[in-house]
Design an enzyme around this catalytic site. Structure first.
Site, PDB file in Angstrom:
ATOM      1  N   ARG A 118      57.165 -31.471  -1.320  1.00 22.76           N
ATOM      2  CA  ARG A 118      56.608 -32.280  -0.246  1.00 22.76           C
ATOM      3  C   ARG A 118      56.580 -33.771  -0.650  1.00 22.76           C
ATOM      4  NH1 ARG A 118      53.301 -31.493   4.563  1.00 22.76           N
ATOM      5  NH2 ARG A 118      54.917 -30.161   5.376  1.00 22.76           N
ATOM      6  N   VAL A 156      42.488 -32.243   1.686  1.00 24.71           N
ATOM      7  CA  VAL A 156      43.061 -30.904   1.489  1.00 24.71           C
ATOM      8  C   VAL A 156      42.724 -30.029   2.697  1.00 24.71           C
ATOM      9  CG1 VAL A 156      42.987 -31.017  -1.034  1.00 24.71           C
ATOM     10  CG2 VAL A 156      41.033 -30.079   0.214  1.00 24.71           C
ATOM     11  N   PRO A 175      41.388 -24.191   5.996  1.00 23.78           N
ATOM     12  CA  PRO A 175      41.748 -23.211   7.037  1.00 23.78           C
ATOM     13  C   PRO A 175      40.606 -22.253   7.334  1.00 23.78           C
ATOM     14  CG  PRO A 175      42.730 -22.599   4.928  1.00 23.78           C
ATOM     15  CD  PRO A 175      42.032 -23.900   4.713  1.00 23.78           C
ATOM     16  N   THR A 231      38.415 -31.832   7.843  1.00 24.11           N
ATOM     17  CA  THR A 231      37.352 -31.403   8.763  1.00 24.11           C
ATOM     18  C   THR A 231      36.530 -30.322   8.069  1.00 24.11           C
ATOM     19  OG1 THR A 231      38.784 -31.866  10.614  1.00 24.11           O
ATOM     20  CG2 THR A 231      36.904 -30.431  11.055  1.00 24.11           C
ATOM     21  N   GLU A 274      38.907 -37.702  10.722  1.00 30.76           N
ATOM     22  CA  GLU A 274      40.050 -38.304  11.403  1.00 30.76           C
ATOM     23  C   GLU A 274      40.107 -37.805  12.844  1.00 30.76           C
ATOM     24  OE1 GLU A 274      42.147 -40.752  10.316  1.00 30.76           O
ATOM     25  OE2 GLU A 274      42.378 -40.553  12.464  1.00 30.76           O
ATOM     26  N   PHE A 289      34.447 -30.044  22.197  1.00 27.54           N
ATOM     27  CA  PHE A 289      34.342 -30.538  23.580  1.00 27.54           C
ATOM     28  C   PHE A 289      35.729 -30.678  24.215  1.00 27.54           C
ATOM     29  CE2 PHE A 289      30.177 -32.068  25.247  1.00 27.54           C
ATOM     30  CZ  PHE A 289      29.387 -31.403  24.324  1.00 27.54           C
ATOM     31  N   CYS A 340      43.867 -27.361  14.824  1.00 24.20           N
ATOM     32  CA  CYS A 340      42.457 -27.765  14.762  1.00 24.20           C
ATOM     33  C   CYS A 340      41.537 -27.036  15.722  1.00 24.20           C
ATOM     34  CB  CYS A 340      42.345 -29.256  15.047  1.00 24.20           C
ATOM     35  SG  CYS A 340      43.417 -30.213  13.979  1.00 24.20           S
ATOM     36  N   PHE A 341      41.911 -26.957  16.997  1.00 22.32           N
ATOM     37  CA  PHE A 341      40.931 -26.529  18.001  1.00 22.32           C
ATOM     38  C   PHE A 341      40.357 -25.145  17.724  1.00 22.32           C
ATOM     39  CE2 PHE A 341      42.246 -29.471  21.768  1.00 22.32           C
ATOM     40  CZ  PHE A 341      41.745 -30.532  21.054  1.00 22.32           C
TER      41      PHE A 341
HETATM   42  C1  UGA Z   1      43.212 -32.624  18.144  1.00 20.41           C
HETATM   43  C2  UGA Z   1      42.297 -33.713  18.705  1.00 20.41           C
HETATM   44  O1  UGA Z   1      42.776 -34.140  19.984  1.00 20.41           O
HETATM   45  C3  UGA Z   1      42.238 -34.907  17.762  1.00 20.41           C
HETATM   46  O2  UGA Z   1      41.325 -35.870  18.246  1.00 20.41           O
HETATM   47  C4  UGA Z   1      41.802 -34.419  16.388  1.00 20.41           C
HETATM   48  O3  UGA Z   1      41.771 -35.475  15.451  1.00 20.41           O
HETATM   49  C5  UGA Z   1      42.774 -33.363  15.909  1.00 20.41           C
HETATM   50  O4  UGA Z   1      42.778 -32.270  16.834  1.00 20.41           O
HETATM   51  C6  UGA Z   1      42.335 -32.884  14.545  1.00 20.41           C
HETATM   52  O5  UGA Z   1      41.237 -32.328  14.411  1.00 20.41           O
HETATM   53  O6  UGA Z   1      43.055 -33.143  13.566  1.00 20.41           O
HETATM   54  P1  UGA Z   1      45.870 -32.215  18.086  1.00 20.41           P
HETATM   55  O7  UGA Z   1      45.502 -30.822  17.680  1.00 20.41           O
HETATM   56  O8  UGA Z   1      46.876 -32.969  17.289  1.00 20.41           O
HETATM   57  O9  UGA Z   1      44.536 -33.137  18.098  1.00 20.41           O
HETATM   58  O10 UGA Z   1      46.422 -32.163  19.580  1.00 20.41           O
HETATM   59  P2  UGA Z   1      45.793 -32.336  21.047  1.00 20.41           P
HETATM   60  O11 UGA Z   1      46.453 -33.469  21.704  1.00 20.41           O
HETATM   61  O12 UGA Z   1      44.320 -32.345  21.022  1.00 20.41           O
HETATM   62  O13 UGA Z   1      46.290 -30.999  21.779  1.00 20.41           O
HETATM   63  C7  UGA Z   1      45.793 -29.708  21.433  1.00 20.41           C
HETATM   64  C8  UGA Z   1      46.345 -28.665  22.378  1.00 20.41           C
HETATM   65  O14 UGA Z   1      45.749 -28.764  23.672  1.00 20.41           O
HETATM   66  C9  UGA Z   1      47.851 -28.772  22.603  1.00 20.41           C
HETATM   67  O15 UGA Z   1      48.426 -27.483  22.601  1.00 20.41           O
HETATM   68  C10 UGA Z   1      47.938 -29.429  23.964  1.00 20.41           C
HETATM   69  O16 UGA Z   1      49.140 -29.172  24.600  1.00 20.41           O
HETATM   70  C11 UGA Z   1      46.753 -28.778  24.668  1.00 20.41           C
HETATM   71  N1  UGA Z   1      46.269 -29.542  25.831  1.00 20.41           N
HETATM   72  C12 UGA Z   1      45.839 -30.817  25.693  1.00 20.41           C
HETATM   73  C13 UGA Z   1      46.222 -28.922  27.086  1.00 20.41           C
HETATM   74  O17 UGA Z   1      46.593 -27.752  27.221  1.00 20.41           O
HETATM   75  N2  UGA Z   1      45.730 -29.626  28.152  1.00 20.41           N
HETATM   76  C14 UGA Z   1      45.300 -30.915  28.037  1.00 20.41           C
HETATM   77  O18 UGA Z   1      44.852 -31.493  29.041  1.00 20.41           O
HETATM   78  C15 UGA Z   1      45.357 -31.525  26.788  1.00 20.41           C
END
Ligand code: UGA
Length: 433
Positions: A22, A70, A73, A112, A141, A206, A256-257
């Site tokens: 990497r 790091v 998960p 996180t 972040e 949220f 992340c989510f």
């Molecule tokens: C998310 C957060 O948005 C960031 O603020 C955070 O820093 C990050 O996680 C993290 O913890 O590192 P990310 O996972 O890169 O960012 O992507 P998002 O843009 O949040 O999208 C997440 C998922 O939701 C994607 O699959 C996207 O397509 C979906 N999504 C998003 C929807 O289905 N509908 C929407 O209206 C928005």
């Protein structure tokens, strides 16, 4: 770190990782991740004040401030398996920092983490007889993949949490000054450590909750003739609701989510808040249901059988503008298609290498191609899982001509112009319509 290096030319930043391949990739012309604009920034600062190395110990010893990023998960074993954060990499790093340091340092949590992690880290790091002190800060972040550089260059806010002691506040000021080189002071927010750790988890929870909420309404729209895009648009005009993150989809993905919402629910259980845990867990349940519903809708409309049918999967990345496939809804869709004995053909502009790794156990049952026309040729249906703009701009007439009839499009991102596709002869199904 590249963006910090760009704005703080007098600060030397060394990025270390135990993964030598990497680090080599970061030093090369082929960066290990695709992120719009990142290469330009890295090339601007690499070798000047940004360095990549595998000498983890040497870099720690040299540093005044250590950012720890790091991975954390979801735990896959023991207590809290499937929900809690696996903190073993964080703890190993803390012990490594302690072992090699010969002077006091500021340690910044960038990963996180569950709320109150800093407490455990402080007790590990400060249990030393070297007479040195480690001040722990939390600086989560908020960038999103695909828009990372913009999010870092012009963040909505930067958050730094610290102990409310003179030493904690002094350390906090040092990191504030680093960001203040390009971020307006009023956007740099400081809080106590626990608020900062918890804010990161709740921000993601949220955001995920908004998607699950609108996705739940998408199911009701499909039953009633309401159009989820219209509902979301009008709702979003209310300033209290706002227009962002209200796009119904096949489901949310990303690293992340799911992880963070489950971690939040686990923390609530830990503190005896069962109802709160259930509330947040339902955000993840709704997402899984939405993914499932998408495939069921395909099946129902394709005469309840897709066995041996070629199905083109448009997009495998978890969102557009990234090659990242972690927790991608497309993965779930492909697995379900395989369970129905269909023949998925995956096309994606950036994510094919990752898709091949994810599907290593079923490579003989899946096809991959970067050419969407080839993917759709002879297919009965297209399952659009990622909102790549390139897909919108395709010659859909040509795609239609190459497909089996009736030709179905299941648009899991409401990306395409349904009216236009219907006029070409497609049967079109969109989310919440
Ligand atoms: C998310 C957060 O948005 C960031 O603020 C955070 O820093 C990050 O996680 C993290 O913890 O590192 P990310 O996972 O890169 O960012 O992507 P998002 O843009 O949040 O999208 C997440 C998922 O939701 C994607 O699959 C996207 O397509 C979906 N999504 C998003 C929807 O289905 N509908 C929407 O209206 C928005």
């Amino acid at each position: 770190m590249s963006v910090i290096a760009e704005h703080a030319p007098d600060v030397k930043i060394t990025i270390v990782d135990i993964n030598a391949a990497r680090i080599e990739a970061w030093k090369s012309d082929n960066l290990p991740i695709y992120e719009p604009g990142l290469k330009d920034v890295v090339e601007k600062v690499r070798g000047k004040n940004l360095f990549f190395s595998t000498d983890v110990e040497g870099a720690i010893r040299e540093a005044d401030i250590v950012f720890v990023a790091v991975n954390t998960p979801t735990k896959t074993f023991g207590q809290g398996a499937g929900m809690a954060s696996d903190l073993q990499y964080w703890e190993k790093t803390a012990r490594n920092i302690l072992a090699v340091s010969d002077r006091s340092k500021i340690i910044v949590e960038k990963s996180t983490l569950p709320v109150r992690t800093a407490e455990a880290m402080a007790s590990i790091l400060n249990s030393n007889d070297k007479g040195i002190h480690f001040e722990i800060l939390s600086n989560p972040e908020f960038l999103a993949e695909g828009t990372a550089i913009r999010d870092l260059e012009e963040p909505d806010r930067v958050l730094i949490g610290s102990a409310q002691t003179p030493e904690g506040l002094a350390a906090c000021r040092e990191v504030v000054d680093l960001y203040a080189r390009w971020v307006p002071r009023e956007k740099i927010l400081t809080t106590n450590l626990w608020s900062s750790e918890l804010t990161k988890l709740t921000s993601n929870a949220f955001l995920a909750q908004r998607i699950s909420s609108i996705n739940s309404i998408s199911a009701l729209c499909e039953k009633t003739g309401a159009d989820v895009s219209e509902v979301a648009k009008v709702m979003g005009q209310d300033q209290r609701i706002g227009p962002h993150f209200l796009k119904a989809s096949v489901g949310f993905g990303g690293s992340c989510f799911r992880k963070d919402v489950l971690n939040l629910a686990y923390l609530c259980e830990h503190y005896g808040l069962h109802e709160v845990a259930c509330y947040w867990k339902s955000v993840v349940d709704m997402n899984e249901w939405q993914e499932k519903r998408f495939v069921l809708r395909m099946l129902e409309n394709m005469f309840n059988t897709i066995a041996s049918k070629r199905i083109a999967v448009f997009g495998f990345a978890f969102k557009a503008d990234t090659g990242d496939t972690r927790e991608s809804p497309a993965y779930y869709v492909v697995k379900e298609l395989l369970a129905e004995r269909a023949h998925p053909v995956i096309t994606d502009p950036k994510a094919i290498p990752e898709a091949k790794k994810d599907l290593a156990d079923v490579l003989d049952q899946v096809e991959f191609t970067e050419d969407p026309y080839e993917a759709a040729k002879g297919a009965h249906a297209i399952a659009l899982c990622t909102e790549w703009k390139d897909f919108k701009a395709l010659n859909w007439k040509k795609i239609y001509e190459g497909m089996e009839k009736p030709a179905f499009v299941f648009d899991g991102r409401n990306l395409l112009d349904a009216g236009k596709l219907k006029r070409l002869g497609f049967q079109v199904f969109q989310i919440g319509k």
